[in-house]
Enzyme design. Structure first.
Site, PDB file in Angstrom:
ATOM      1  NE  ARG A  74      -4.455  93.482  92.534  1.00  0.00           N
ATOM      2  CZ  ARG A  74      -5.431  93.861  93.363  1.00  0.00           C
ATOM      3  NH1 ARG A  74      -5.226  94.857  94.229  1.00  0.00           N
ATOM      4  NH2 ARG A  74      -6.602  93.267  93.341  1.00  0.00           N
TER       5      ARG A  74
ATOM      6  CD  GLU B 245     -17.911  90.345  91.467  1.00  0.00           C
ATOM      7  OE1 GLU B 245     -17.123  89.993  90.592  1.00  0.00           O
ATOM      8  OE2 GLU B 245     -17.547  90.513  92.661  1.00  0.00           O
ATOM      9  N   GLY B 246     -19.289  88.312  93.802  1.00  0.00           N
ATOM     10  CA  GLY B 246     -19.513  88.527  95.226  1.00  0.00           C
ATOM     11  C   GLY B 246     -19.488  89.984  95.642  1.00  0.00           C
TER      12      GLY B 246
ATOM     13  CG  HIS C 281       2.897 118.260  61.110  1.00  0.00           C
ATOM     14  ND1 HIS C 281       3.965 118.047  61.956  1.00  0.00           N
ATOM     15  CD2 HIS C 281       2.792 119.604  60.947  1.00  0.00           C
ATOM     16  CE1 HIS C 281       4.498 119.217  62.270  1.00  0.00           C
ATOM     17  NE2 HIS C 281       3.802 120.175  61.682  1.00  0.00           N
TER      18      HIS C 281
ATOM     19  CB  ALA D 244       1.649  99.992  96.483  1.00  0.00           C
TER      20      ALA D 244
ATOM     21  CG  LEU E   1     -21.848  93.061  87.887  1.00  0.00           C
ATOM     22  CD1 LEU E   1     -23.094  93.401  87.067  1.00  0.00           C
ATOM     23  CD2 LEU E   1     -21.327  91.678  87.517  1.00  0.00           C
TER      24      LEU E   1
ATOM     25  CE  LYS F 291      -4.264 104.318  85.730  1.00  0.00           C
ATOM     26  NZ  LYS F 291      -4.024 103.007  86.339  1.00  0.00           N
TER      27      LYS F 291
HETATM   28  P1  FAD Z   1     -10.617  91.113  89.145  1.00  0.00           P
HETATM   29  O1  FAD Z   1     -10.794  92.392  88.428  1.00  0.00           O
HETATM   30  O2  FAD Z   1      -9.841  91.080  90.385  1.00  0.00           O
HETATM   31  O3  FAD Z   1     -12.048  90.509  89.335  1.00  0.00           O
HETATM   32  C1  FAD Z   1     -12.283  89.340  90.052  1.00  0.00           C
HETATM   33  C2  FAD Z   1     -13.696  89.401  90.580  1.00  0.00           C
HETATM   34  O4  FAD Z   1     -14.019  88.126  91.117  1.00  0.00           O
HETATM   35  C3  FAD Z   1     -13.894  90.387  91.729  1.00  0.00           C
HETATM   36  O5  FAD Z   1     -14.937  91.274  91.414  1.00  0.00           O
HETATM   37  C4  FAD Z   1     -14.248  89.524  92.939  1.00  0.00           C
HETATM   38  O6  FAD Z   1     -15.194  90.144  93.790  1.00  0.00           O
HETATM   39  C5  FAD Z   1     -14.828  88.303  92.259  1.00  0.00           C
HETATM   40  N1  FAD Z   1     -14.703  87.061  93.048  1.00  0.00           N
HETATM   41  C6  FAD Z   1     -13.563  86.522  93.556  1.00  0.00           C
HETATM   42  N2  FAD Z   1     -13.851  85.352  94.174  1.00  0.00           N
HETATM   43  C7  FAD Z   1     -15.190  85.164  94.051  1.00  0.00           C
HETATM   44  C8  FAD Z   1     -16.083  84.153  94.489  1.00  0.00           C
HETATM   45  N3  FAD Z   1     -15.662  83.074  95.172  1.00  0.00           N
HETATM   46  N4  FAD Z   1     -17.401  84.279  94.202  1.00  0.00           N
HETATM   47  C9  FAD Z   1     -17.865  85.375  93.511  1.00  0.00           C
HETATM   48  N5  FAD Z   1     -17.068  86.361  93.084  1.00  0.00           N
HETATM   49  C10 FAD Z   1     -15.734  86.252  93.341  1.00  0.00           C
HETATM   50  N6  FAD Z   1      -4.589  96.953  84.993  1.00  0.00           N
HETATM   51  C11 FAD Z   1      -4.470  97.546  83.790  1.00  0.00           C
HETATM   52  O7  FAD Z   1      -4.451  96.847  82.768  1.00  0.00           O
HETATM   53  N7  FAD Z   1      -4.385  98.905  83.679  1.00  0.00           N
HETATM   54  C12 FAD Z   1      -4.401  99.711  84.758  1.00  0.00           C
HETATM   55  O8  FAD Z   1      -4.323 100.931  84.623  1.00  0.00           O
HETATM   56  C13 FAD Z   1      -4.521  99.123  86.035  1.00  0.00           C
HETATM   57  N8  FAD Z   1      -4.556  99.889  87.141  1.00  0.00           N
HETATM   58  C14 FAD Z   1      -4.735  99.298  88.355  1.00  0.00           C
HETATM   59  C15 FAD Z   1      -4.763 100.114  89.475  1.00  0.00           C
HETATM   60  C16 FAD Z   1      -4.925  99.558  90.733  1.00  0.00           C
HETATM   61  C17 FAD Z   1      -4.979 100.453  91.935  1.00  0.00           C
HETATM   62  C18 FAD Z   1      -5.077  98.149  90.856  1.00  0.00           C
HETATM   63  C19 FAD Z   1      -5.297  97.526  92.204  1.00  0.00           C
HETATM   64  C20 FAD Z   1      -5.026  97.323  89.752  1.00  0.00           C
HETATM   65  C21 FAD Z   1      -4.850  97.889  88.484  1.00  0.00           C
HETATM   66  N9  FAD Z   1      -4.778  97.119  87.331  1.00  0.00           N
HETATM   67  C22 FAD Z   1      -4.622  97.708  86.116  1.00  0.00           C
HETATM   68  C23 FAD Z   1      -4.886  95.647  87.381  1.00  0.00           C
HETATM   69  C24 FAD Z   1      -6.303  95.191  86.993  1.00  0.00           C
HETATM   70  O9  FAD Z   1      -7.231  95.763  87.896  1.00  0.00           O
HETATM   71  C25 FAD Z   1      -6.404  93.671  87.049  1.00  0.00           C
HETATM   72  O10 FAD Z   1      -5.395  93.109  86.230  1.00  0.00           O
HETATM   73  C26 FAD Z   1      -7.748  93.197  86.547  1.00  0.00           C
HETATM   74  O11 FAD Z   1      -8.807  93.728  87.316  1.00  0.00           O
HETATM   75  C27 FAD Z   1      -7.820  91.668  86.601  1.00  0.00           C
HETATM   76  O12 FAD Z   1      -9.063  91.237  86.147  1.00  0.00           O
HETATM   77  P2  FAD Z   1      -9.679  89.829  86.647  1.00  0.00           P
HETATM   78  O13 FAD Z   1     -10.972  89.697  85.930  1.00  0.00           O
HETATM   79  O14 FAD Z   1      -8.673  88.764  86.486  1.00  0.00           O
HETATM   80  O15 FAD Z   1      -9.895  89.990  88.200  1.00  0.00           O
HETATM   81  P1  NAD Z   2       4.349  96.031  91.583  1.00  0.00           P
HETATM   82  O1  NAD Z   2       4.810  94.627  91.458  1.00  0.00           O
HETATM   83  O2  NAD Z   2       4.163  96.836  90.362  1.00  0.00           O
HETATM   84  O3  NAD Z   2       5.365  96.853  92.504  1.00  0.00           O
HETATM   85  C1  NAD Z   2       5.665  96.457  93.799  1.00  0.00           C
HETATM   86  C2  NAD Z   2       6.956  97.142  94.209  1.00  0.00           C
HETATM   87  O4  NAD Z   2       7.127  96.953  95.603  1.00  0.00           O
HETATM   88  C3  NAD Z   2       8.185  96.565  93.523  1.00  0.00           C
HETATM   89  O5  NAD Z   2       8.964  97.614  92.999  1.00  0.00           O
HETATM   90  C4  NAD Z   2       8.910  95.822  94.647  1.00  0.00           C
HETATM   91  O6  NAD Z   2      10.311  95.816  94.473  1.00  0.00           O
HETATM   92  C5  NAD Z   2       8.490  96.612  95.863  1.00  0.00           C
HETATM   93  N1  NAD Z   2       8.491  95.883  97.131  1.00  0.00           N
HETATM   94  C6  NAD Z   2       8.064  94.621  97.359  1.00  0.00           C
HETATM   95  N2  NAD Z   2       8.161  94.329  98.675  1.00  0.00           N
HETATM   96  C7  NAD Z   2       8.632  95.445  99.292  1.00  0.00           C
HETATM   97  C8  NAD Z   2       8.933  95.769 100.648  1.00  0.00           C
HETATM   98  N3  NAD Z   2       8.723  94.913 101.623  1.00  0.00           N
HETATM   99  N4  NAD Z   2       9.422  97.006 100.907  1.00  0.00           N
HETATM  100  C9  NAD Z   2       9.625  97.910  99.896  1.00  0.00           C
HETATM  101  N5  NAD Z   2       9.341  97.637  98.602  1.00  0.00           N
HETATM  102  C10 NAD Z   2       8.852  96.422  98.301  1.00  0.00           C
HETATM  103  O7  NAD Z   2       3.005  95.943  92.458  1.00  0.00           O
HETATM  104  P2  NAD Z   2       1.860  97.018  92.743  1.00  0.00           P
HETATM  105  O8  NAD Z   2       2.349  98.378  92.488  1.00  0.00           O
HETATM  106  O9  NAD Z   2       1.316  96.666  94.070  1.00  0.00           O
HETATM  107  O10 NAD Z   2       0.781  96.651  91.645  1.00  0.00           O
HETATM  108  C11 NAD Z   2       0.233  95.322  91.609  1.00  0.00           C
HETATM  109  C12 NAD Z   2      -0.119  94.928  90.208  1.00  0.00           C
HETATM  110  O11 NAD Z   2      -1.283  95.646  89.797  1.00  0.00           O
HETATM  111  C13 NAD Z   2       0.930  95.276  89.161  1.00  0.00           C
HETATM  112  O12 NAD Z   2       1.924  94.315  89.073  1.00  0.00           O
HETATM  113  C14 NAD Z   2       0.116  95.340  87.913  1.00  0.00           C
HETATM  114  O13 NAD Z   2      -0.051  94.034  87.418  1.00  0.00           O
HETATM  115  C15 NAD Z   2      -1.222  95.875  88.399  1.00  0.00           C
HETATM  116  N6  NAD Z   2      -1.325  97.344  88.129  1.00  0.00           N
HETATM  117  C16 NAD Z   2      -1.222  97.775  86.845  1.00  0.00           C
HETATM  118  C17 NAD Z   2      -1.309  99.120  86.564  1.00  0.00           C
HETATM  119  C18 NAD Z   2      -1.222  99.567  85.136  1.00  0.00           C
HETATM  120  O14 NAD Z   2      -1.317  98.734  84.247  1.00  0.00           O
HETATM  121  N7  NAD Z   2      -1.050 100.866  84.870  1.00  0.00           N
HETATM  122  C19 NAD Z   2      -1.495 100.037  87.584  1.00  0.00           C
HETATM  123  C20 NAD Z   2      -1.580  99.578  88.886  1.00  0.00           C
HETATM  124  C21 NAD Z   2      -1.496  98.216  89.145  1.00  0.00           C
END
Ligand code: FAD
Ligand code: NAD
Length: 469
Positions: A277, A35-36, A448, A274, A39, A52
């Site tokens: 991703r 992990e870079g 309920h 936003a 964790l 959240k």
């Molecule tokens: P990541 O969590 O991205 O983990 C990947 C890890 O790999 C990182 O720690 C990174 O440092 C490490 N890594 C990458 N390359 C290397 C390398 N070469 N060497 C060593 N380490 C490396 N999802 C939900 O289900 N519910 C939510 O409410 C939700 N809210 C979110 C809110 C925000 C603001 C964001 C940005 C995302 C949210 N997500 C949510 C999405 C969720 O965070 C991701 O789907 C999830 O973290 C993916 O898990 P992962 O293990 O695939 O990757």
């Molecule tokens: P998203 O795909 O949910 O939404 C991106 C939005 O940006 C879309 O509605 C799209 O039409 C719009 N958009 C794209 N390009 C644009 C532009 N140039 N100008 C204006 N609007 C534009 O992506 P996100 O909100 O960045 O979240 C990324 C991912 O992270 C989600 O797809 C989800 O997988 C994960 N996530 C999940 C949760 C959760 O589960 N509660 C919460 C946060 C993030």
């Protein structure tokens, strides 16, 4: 260079990678996890958990402000509520630190060797991990390589993250504000834009959302997002739908273009970009493996196998839905296969929850999806306005919707919108995984008064037997 050999090397300690490593360790598989950063990955450190936490703090402050304004129907009054955002961020960081430390402890307990540093892939069985503290690199040789490198936010070329003196925010910046801006423009009305945009509005910030599509949360169906749209308008969030952004300057703010190509500016001290991703597939030697790709993502089959033998991939790097619980489920599935168990990653449904206010939940097929799949379906909706518990919680907006196959009443999907509906997801997902029929849910006694009674009533209504509407 120091060398170690192991059966499994996991690259990435997010929800996918750390769960895979814990399960592998439990099954007696010698495992190294690289992990870079921290964790817990995106989810624990800069995603699900901190967002959240911020949403909860914002909700509490919004309540306090309503009490302060003397407009609460509950009769609660407080004087002049304030928020110390630096303390809020410290509280959020404390939760993150506790959870990330907890993941470290769970990995130790499972006997996993954690290597803190960035991994550079040499071939499908070898990677070099370089510690960020300047320590000696380690070459790890493995029988199985698991890619769990996650994803990173997409930036806009006209507004790179951190530019204009830090005015352009990624979600990571928005989760740790030093001060609250007076005005925030959010680009993108998806998950992050609306979850955080609504939270900032509750913190007292003037929020404007610019979205390219014609509606908010365009990945959900319109009936489901209507209550969110109404809540946004009620709270004073300004929406510019069907618009694109062309750049930012500190004097005028964000330059926006609408569908008629008219340009206008939205003044703002901060801009949260936003717009989605993208998978993390570059900069660590992955290209050298020449794996089959599915667009920008690493292609995997139903076992999470890539096109190279004994190279596996899970989580965001493998595509949509990019959700933490999908990554975790895939991680467990891969670890069990490496231990010789017969597993596939073929869930009946992957729940999705958007933590807006009201929350939105989708599990399984929606009515349009059932129709597109050629299934003759029955659909029923039960409103929280007819649920006693919802009234006591001041949460009467929204509804629960069920979709079932007409021929045998097999439940195909659940959707809900309303306050607290995220907690109904467990019941929704279980009913789909267990092949429940409408009768199974309709004839289960639901306690309920609970919001869950709306789930039972939706099933009853689909059978033509609703009691409370
Ligand atoms: P990541 O969590 O991205 O983990 C990947 C890890 O790999 C990182 O720690 C990174 O440092 C490490 N890594 C990458 N390359 C290397 C390398 N070469 N060497 C060593 N380490 C490396 N999802 C939900 O289900 N519910 C939510 O409410 C939700 N809210 C979110 C809110 C925000 C603001 C964001 C940005 C995302 C949210 N997500 C949510 C999405 C969720 O965070 C991701 O789907 C999830 O973290 C993916 O898990 P992962 O293990 O695939 O990757
Ligand atoms: P998203 O795909 O949910 O939404 C991106 C939005 O940006 C879309 O509605 C799209 O039409 C719009 N958009 C794209 N390009 C644009 C532009 N140039 N100008 C204006 N609007 C534009 O992506 P996100 O909100 O960045 O979240 C990324 C991912 O992270 C989600 O797809 C989800 O997988 C994960 N996530 C999940 C949760 C959760 O589960 N509660 C919460 C946060 C993030």
């Amino acid at each position: 260079m120091k060398e170690i050999s192991t059966k499994l090397l996991v690259i990435g300690g997010g929800p996918g990678g750390y769960v895979a490593a814990i399960r592998a360790g439990q099954l007696g598989i010698p495992t190294v996890l690289a992990e870079g950063a921290s964790l817990g990955g995106t989810c624990l450190n800069i995603g699900c958990i901190p967002s959240k936490a911020l949403i909860h703090a914002a909700q509490e402050f919004a309540h306090a402000r309503q009490f302060g304004a003397g407009t609460s129907p509950l009769g609660i009054k407080v004087a002049n509520p304030q928020i110390d955002i630096a303390q809020t961020v410290r509280w959020k960081d404390g939760i993150v630190a506790r959870l990330s430390g907890g993941v470290g402890a769970l990995l130790r307990k499972a006997g996993v060797q954690v290597q803190r540093g960035w991994a550079q892939i040499e071939d499908g069985k070898t990677a070099v991990i370089t510690p960020h503290d300047g320590g000696e690199p380690v070459r790890v040789r493995c029988e199985h390589l698991l890619l769990a490198t996650g994803s990173e936010p997409v930036s806009l070329p006209s507004m790179p993250f951190g530019s204009n003196g830090g005015a352009i925010w990624s979600s990571t910046d928005a989760l740790s504000p030093d001060v609250l801006p007076k005005r925030l423009v959010v680009v993108g009305a998806g998950y992050i834009g609306l979850e955080l945009g609504m939270a900032y509005r509750k913190l007292g910030v003037e929020v404007t959302v610019v979205e390219a599509a014609q509606r908010v949360l365009p990945s959900y169906d319109e009936e489901l997002t209507q209550p969110v749209l109404e809540a946004l308008k009620r709270s004073g969030v300004v929406l510019h739908l069907g618009c694109s952004v062309a750049g930012y300057d500190a004097q005028q703010g964000v330059h926006v273009r609408n569908a008629r190509a008219d340009e206008f500016a939205l003044p703002a001290e901060r801009v949260l970009v936003a717009v989605g991703r993208r998978p993390r597939t570059q900069g660590f030697g992955l290209e050298g493996l020449q794996l089959d790709m599915a667009g920008r993502f690493v292609a995997v089959d139903a076992h999470c196998r890539t096109s190279m033998r004994n190279v596996w991939a899970i989580g965001d790097v493998t595509g949509e839905p990019m959700l933490a619980h999908r990554a975790m489920a895939q991680g467990e599935c891969v670890a069990e296969q490496i231990a010789g168990k017969n597993r596939r990653f073929e869930p009946m449904a992957i729940p999705a929850v958007c933590f807006t206010d009201p929350e939105v939940v989708v599990v399984g097929q929606t009515p349009p999806q059932a129709e597109a799949a050629g299934v003759e379906a029955i659909t029923a909706t039960f409103p929280f306005a007819a649920n006693g518990r919802a009234m006591t919680l001041e949460a009467t907006g929204g509804f629960v919707r069920v979709v079932a196959r007409k021929s045998d009443h097999l439940i195909l999907g659940w959707q809900a919108v309303g306050q607290g509906v995220a907690e109904l997801v467990a019941a929704f997902a279980q009913s789909l995984e267990m092949g429940a029929r409408l009768e199974d849910v309709a004839h289960t006694i639901h306690a309920h008064p609970t919001l869950g009674e709306a789930v039972q009533e939706a099933a009853l209504k689909a059978l033509g037997q609703a009691l409370h509407i």
